[in-house]
Design a protein around this motif. Structure first.
Motif: not given
Ligand code: NDP
Length: 287
Positions: A182-193, A199-208
């Motif tokens: 859920l923290s990933y889904v939430h962070a992606q919602a912030v990213a998309e906003a 796709e752009r955020f994926l490598p950062n998400a994987v690292k984090t």
């Protein structure tokens, strides 16, 4: 009875994947599902459709259950006379609470059946694939007697005899999984906003999301009761979460998740752990 034969009861996505793996492995597979149409594809592949729960139970020594929860298990098994359970080994791969797993093991034992509790650690596409694993608990001899059939599905991680143990490990894992994902889904919602695509955020998400370093650093310190704030301090965590909260709010995204995290951090500081590590929150969270 054939030595390579099994019954699968419950044909949701997981039960279907399990029945497929057994068919792929050359097993005679008997299936039963509350909604009979869910068996059609498997029957077309060679599975036998049991007309009743009783017929499904008596077809094989090993009965695999893959249901939504243990209430569904009783709803299914109570359709058959108790005698149909006598002598069966029930690999209960239905996830539920440790307490319900223990109660179910006792309920089955009263009817002459042995429960092996299982907590599958992969989604349906992982069934039958290398590296997949399932937490099991229950009698060693029952697991050994059916080892080859269970290993058609996944590797076996036998935790011990207590029938609740597999359910406990599973639920602790799901505690991490649901909050983590859920923290990933939430962070992606912030990213998309903010115009940042998945796709752009994926490598950062994987690292984090790779917490391995932190887990291996913290686990021995937690085990030793060492919550020293030499590397991280909870007071720093509060300041950081305040920045996160403001960023989320400014992005127009629901802030209830970071607000809940900040609330736990602040309670830790109020309890006197501001200069201690994040792990000191274990003392605060433990009621
Ligand atoms: P589902 O909830 O989709 O499985 C539902 C199965 O339970 C169906 O066969 C359904 O029958 C049956 N069922 C539910 N309620 C009743 C009832 N009252 N009486 C009779 N049958 C009932 O779950 P999945 O297949 O996804 O998963 C099965 C188990 O595996 C669950 O415990 C789940 O937590 C666990 N698991 C699932 C994973 C996943 O990624 N899917 C991963 C790891 C574990 P009907 O078809 O008639 O509705």
């Amino acid at each position: 009875m054939s030595t390579k034969s099994v019954t699968v009861i419950g044909l949701g996505p997981m039960g279907q994947a399990m029945a497929d793996a057994y068919l792929d492995g050359g097993y005679e597979v008997t299936v039963w599902n509350r909604t009979p149409g869910r068996a059609d594809r498997l029957v077309a592949r060679g599975a036998r459709r049991a007309p009743t729960v009783e017929a499904a139970l008596t077809a094989n020594d090993l009965v695999v259950l893959s249901l939504t929860g243990y209430d569904a298990m009783y709803a299914v098994l109570e359709q058959a006379p108790s005698a149909a359970l006598a002598g069966r080994t029930v690999a209960n791969l239905t996830s539920d609470t440790p307490e319900k797993a223990r109660q179910a093991a006792a309920w089955l034992a009263e009817r002459g059946a042995v429960q092996i509790t299982g907590g599958v650690q992969v989604p349906p596409p992982g069934i039958g694939k290398p590296g997949a694993s399932t937490y099991y608990s229950g009698p060693e001899d029952a697991i050994e007697a059916h080892r080859s059939a269970l290993e058609v599905l996944t590797d076996i991680d036998h935790l011990g005899e207590d029938p609740g143990l597999a359910a406990l490990f599973y639920q602790i894992g799901m505690d991490m999984f649901w909050t983590g994902i859920l923290s990933y889904v939430h962070a992606q919602a912030v990213a998309e906003a903010n115009g940042i695509s998945a796709e752009r955020f994926l490598p950062n998400a994987v690292k984090t999301m790779d917490f391995r370093y932190f887990l291996e650093f913290y686990a021995p310190r937690i085990a030793a009761g060492n919550h020293e704030g030499d590397v991280d301090r909870l007071a720093m965590g509060v300041a950081s979460m305040e920045h996160v909260l403001h960023t989320v709010e400014a992005s127009g995204v629901d802030a209830s998740l970071p607000a809940a995290v900040l609330d736990v951090f602040r309670r830790g500081v109020a309890a006197g752990h501001g200069q201690d590590s994040l792990t000191s929150l274990i003392e605060v969270l433990r009621r």
